[in-house]
Write an enzyme that holds these catalytic residues in place. Structure first.
Site, PDB file in Angstrom:
ATOM      1  N   PHE A 171      47.104  38.726  44.040  1.00 36.42           N
ATOM      2  CA  PHE A 171      47.995  39.194  42.979  1.00 36.42           C
ATOM      3  C   PHE A 171      48.324  38.052  42.012  1.00 36.42           C
ATOM      4  CE2 PHE A 171      48.409  42.312  46.254  1.00 36.42           C
ATOM      5  CZ  PHE A 171      48.635  43.502  45.604  1.00 36.42           C
ATOM      6  N   ALA A 172      48.230  38.345  40.722  1.00 39.16           N
ATOM      7  CA  ALA A 172      48.477  37.322  39.704  1.00 39.16           C
ATOM      8  C   ALA A 172      49.860  36.704  39.859  1.00 39.16           C
ATOM      9  CB  ALA A 172      48.345  37.932  38.305  1.00 39.16           C
ATOM     10  N   ASP A 173      50.789  37.483  40.414  1.00 39.75           N
ATOM     11  CA  ASP A 173      52.157  36.998  40.614  1.00 39.75           C
ATOM     12  C   ASP A 173      52.193  35.732  41.482  1.00 39.75           C
ATOM     13  OD1 ASP A 173      53.753  39.925  40.038  1.00 39.75           O
ATOM     14  OD2 ASP A 173      51.689  40.003  40.736  1.00 39.75           O
ATOM     15  N   GLU A 220      42.280  34.314  50.247  1.00 39.46           N
ATOM     16  CA  GLU A 220      42.758  35.030  51.430  1.00 39.46           C
ATOM     17  C   GLU A 220      41.995  36.339  51.592  1.00 39.46           C
ATOM     18  OE1 GLU A 220      46.946  35.252  50.464  1.00 39.46           O
ATOM     19  OE2 GLU A 220      46.931  33.086  50.124  1.00 39.46           O
ATOM     20  N   HIS A 246      54.688  42.001  42.429  1.00 38.34           N
ATOM     21  CA  HIS A 246      53.266  42.336  42.603  1.00 38.34           C
ATOM     22  C   HIS A 246      52.722  43.128  41.415  1.00 38.34           C
ATOM     23  CE1 HIS A 246      53.559  41.096  46.800  1.00 38.34           C
ATOM     24  NE2 HIS A 246      52.336  41.472  47.050  1.00 38.34           N
ATOM     25  N   GLU A 265      48.451  29.214  48.738  1.00 34.70           N
ATOM     26  CA  GLU A 265      47.906  29.306  47.383  1.00 34.70           C
ATOM     27  C   GLU A 265      47.769  27.955  46.694  1.00 34.70           C
ATOM     28  OE1 GLU A 265      50.126  31.485  48.520  1.00 34.70           O
ATOM     29  OE2 GLU A 265      49.014  33.363  48.435  1.00 34.70           O
TER      30      GLU A 265
END
Ligand SMILES: Cc1ncc(C[n+]2csc(CCOP(=O)(O)OP(=O)(O)O)c2C)c(N)n1
Ligand SMILES: [Mg+2]
Lengths: 336, 321
Positions: free
Chosen positions: A94-96, A29, A140, A71
């Site tokens: 963000f890894a989240d 994104e 986040h 995602e």
């Protein structure tokens, strides 16, 4: 040698490898941003963290692909492209957001090589920006690498500085397995010496950041910076430490840690994740079982508490392991 | 159903409250006192208020990262929200959630959400509860144009149809997801059409016209309360600021926001037709003044509010442990 931020160092690696290897593509994104915007500016973003800047003008929209907010499809498409001979780099931002795409990571790309009898690999890199410290709240700010490090088939890379980040990224891009590349958001602007040219940092080789004799300190990502502060503060009291940065936690260079503990007899592990099933717990377990006879004191782990990441400044500051807490842990193992 | 003068005045006041809340935050953020990053709702007020004006405390909404407007429209305490955004002890979520996680279940506000597409499945679950209660309540899932590309949203749309539950999916099409335009990211370029394809009625409406949103919501509610399952609304709107505060907005034509502030300002448009609904300009001016006083008080209250105690770090993780 040039001083570069970790952000620019990773960007450097992407530029170098995309120029060298036409199979490398980047997707995610706003990796370029601007598509469908009213200004006509085609690189309006270069990644939310600026890590993919300059790639679209240089390599074009065929290889630098802005995606919708999807995602699962981003990671799945990276997996499929890798099976079909490309070397994709998927940015998860963000890894989240790994939560949204977890199936494609841990049931799909992680298992292809094994399930398919070793006949094919999945050479994809997933970039994940992680970490607390910017008051971005519970969804986040997480450091969810323990989750992925527990999955057989994934390699997990966690750089702590600009030099390593570039060399590890070049290794990741050339690796034949899926690589989860964790970038701590607080480290993006931190500068270090970074050579301009091509070099790699191998997986499974820890860095000895400081050498000392009394305590072995193992730390990851931003915690390496904090551990250095703690170790510097202890020097005046005559306490010196080995500081080991594993750099990759899967594979994990356990030998370097065990050798150090053989000399020091004391271990402190620092990990920004909550303690249960963390890398701190994992490394402590390895040393407790394989290095038991070297230990002169109980192992200390310094981690976040078993809570989500809070928003308020005061709470988040208390959440993240601090140099002071690391210092206390080192003093504690020294008492034995 | 036409709205009473009182209901219209309330709607105006809410829209104005949202606008001033956000305009004020835009200024206060520059002082550095507000932690984290903040997504402002200014420009989209008619959507939140047009939708929520039809709901009661027992109806549910789920919100997004851009949630301040939804919270205010659903009746969350403005002073408590401001404290939350400042990360203070007496904030609506004790300073633990922040701008992207404001919630007040007593008002049917099931949370802002920092995961794009995280909310709609939750709204379907709430609607299962509404259906079982059989009291005519509904749930509303707010989401952006960008959220409609998320698999979780597809699943929620389909599940709501399969279960025939009363969820209204409200897609706020403000033209962008972060720095990417909707015409690029939504393949069919037709969000309402996408919802319709799942088997529910869906309409597109002018999201800067309170009355248009309200009317669309009335139709959706009639459908859902009639036991005929979910419905969807695509409200075309705009945001007056960047994706988050600090966004240089390079993807946007230079004068786009200025032009939209002229033609798509829901407050101006409401005022233009207010006389026809029996509301005078001076009445609205008085509401404006009251709102400004409320916002001043909320900001002053937030600044004076103490931070959370450190012991709060480890509370509220479980009910018991
Ligand atoms: C799962 C997930 N992916 C990506 C993001 C990052 N992100 C936050 S807001 C946003 C854009 C959302 O666009 P839209 O749904 O149109 O809402 P708007 O911001 O326009 O209100 C993105 C990509 C996120 N928060 N969660
Ligand atoms: Mg949008």
């Amino acid at each position: 040698m040039a001083q570069k931020s970790m952000r620019d160092a990773i960007n450097d690696a992407l530029h170098l490898e995309m120029a060298r290897d036409p199979r490398v593509i980047v997707l995610g994104e706003d990796v370029s941003g601007g598509a469908g915007g009213s200004s006509g500016e085609r690189e309006a973003s270069g990644g939310i963290f600026g890590v993919t800047k300059g790639l679209l003008p240089k390599f074009g929209a065929g290889r630098v692909i802005d995606t919708p907010i999807s995602e699962s499809a981003i990671i799945g498409a990276a997996a499929g492209a890798a099976l079909a001979g490309l070397r994709p780099v998927a940015e998860l931002m963000f890894a989240d957001f790994v939560g949204v795409s977890l199936d494609q990571i841990f049931n799909q790309m992680a298992k292809f090589r094994y399930m398919f009898g070793g006949k094919t690999g999945c050479p994809a890199v997933v970039r994940l920006a992680m970490g607390a410290g910017m008051n971005m709240g519970a969804q986040h700010s997480q450091t969810i690498y323990p989750l992925l490090a527990s999955v057989p088939g994934l390699k997990v890379v966690i750089p702590s500085n600009a030099y390593d980040a570039k060399g590890l990224m070049l290794s990741a891009l050339r690796d034949d397995d899926p690589v989860m590349f964790f970038e701590h958001k607080a480290l993006y602007p931190r500068k270090g010496e970074v050579p301009d040219g091509d070099y790699t940092v191998p997986f499974g080789e820890a860095a000895l950041v400081r050498e000392g004799e009394h305590v072995t300190v193992v730390a990851l990502a931003r915690m390496v910076v904090f551990a250095e502060k703690a170790i510097d503060a202890l020097a005046k009291d005559g306490i010196s430490c080995d500081l080991i940065d594993p750099r990759t936690v899967s594979p994990l260079d356990a030998d370097t840690i065990l050798e150090s503990v053989e000399n020091t007899g004391r271990l402190v592990v620092v990990d920004e994740s909550p303690p249960r099933c963390s890398l701190a717990a994992d490394i402590a377990a390895i040393v407790a079982s394989r290095g038991f006879r070297s230990l002169r004191a109980p192992i200390e782990i310094v981690t976040a508490p078993h809570t989500p990441v809070p928003f308020a400044r005061e709470l988040e500051r208390a959440y993240v392991p601090s140099p002071q807490r690391i210092e206390q842990a080192i003093r504690k193992v020294m008492q034995e | 159903m036409t709205l009473t003068r009182e209901a219209l005045a309330r709607a105006y006041r809410q829209m104005k409250t949202i606008r001033e809340f956000e305009e004020r935050l835009h200024l206060e953020i520059q002082t550095g006192e507000i932690p984290g990053f903040t997504h402002l709702y200014a420009g989209q007020e008619a959507v939140a208020v047009g939708v929520c004006a039809t709901l009661g405390d027992r109806d549910y909404i789920v919100s997004t990262h851009r949630g301040h407007g939804h919270c205010i429209a659903k009746g969350c305490d403005v002073a408590g929200m401001m404290k939350e955004i400042y990360g203070r002890r007496d904030g609506l979520c004790k300073g633990k959630g922040g701008s992207m996680h404001i919630a007040d279940v007593t008002k049917g506000m099931l949370g802002a959400n920092a995961i794009v597409g995280g909310g709609p499945p939750i709204a379907v679950g709430a609607a299962i509860a509404c259906k079982l209660r059989g009291d005519g309540t509904v749930s509303v899932a707010f989401g952006g144009d960008g959220s409609c590309n998320q698999g979780t949203v597809f699943e929620a749309l389909n599940l709501a149809v399969v279960l025939q539950v009363p969820t209204i999916f409200v897609f706020e099409n403000n033209g962008y997801s972060e720095h990417t335009g909707v015409d690029y990211a939504v393949g069919s370029k037709d969000i309402a059409g996408r919802a319709r394809a799942f088997g529910m009625p869906a309409e597109r409406c002018d999201g800067s016209d309170f009355h248009a949103v309200h009317a669309a919501m009335q139709r959706a509610l009639e459908h859902a309360r009639g036991g005929r399952g979910p419905a969807a609304i695509e409200a075309v709107t705009t945001r007056f600021y960047g994706h988050f505060e600090g966004d240089p907005q390079l993807y946007r034509a230079r004068d786009e926001v200025r032009r939209q502030r002229e033609s798509m300002d829901c407050l101006k448009r409401f005022r233009d037709s207010a006389a026809a609904h029996g509301l005078s300009a001076s009445e609205l001016d008085a509401l404006d003044a009251a709102v400004l006083a409320d916002i001043d008080a909320a900001v002053a209250g937030a600044k004076a509010s103490p931070p959370p105690a450190e012991a709060e770090l480890t509370t509220d993780v479980y009910s018991s442990y």
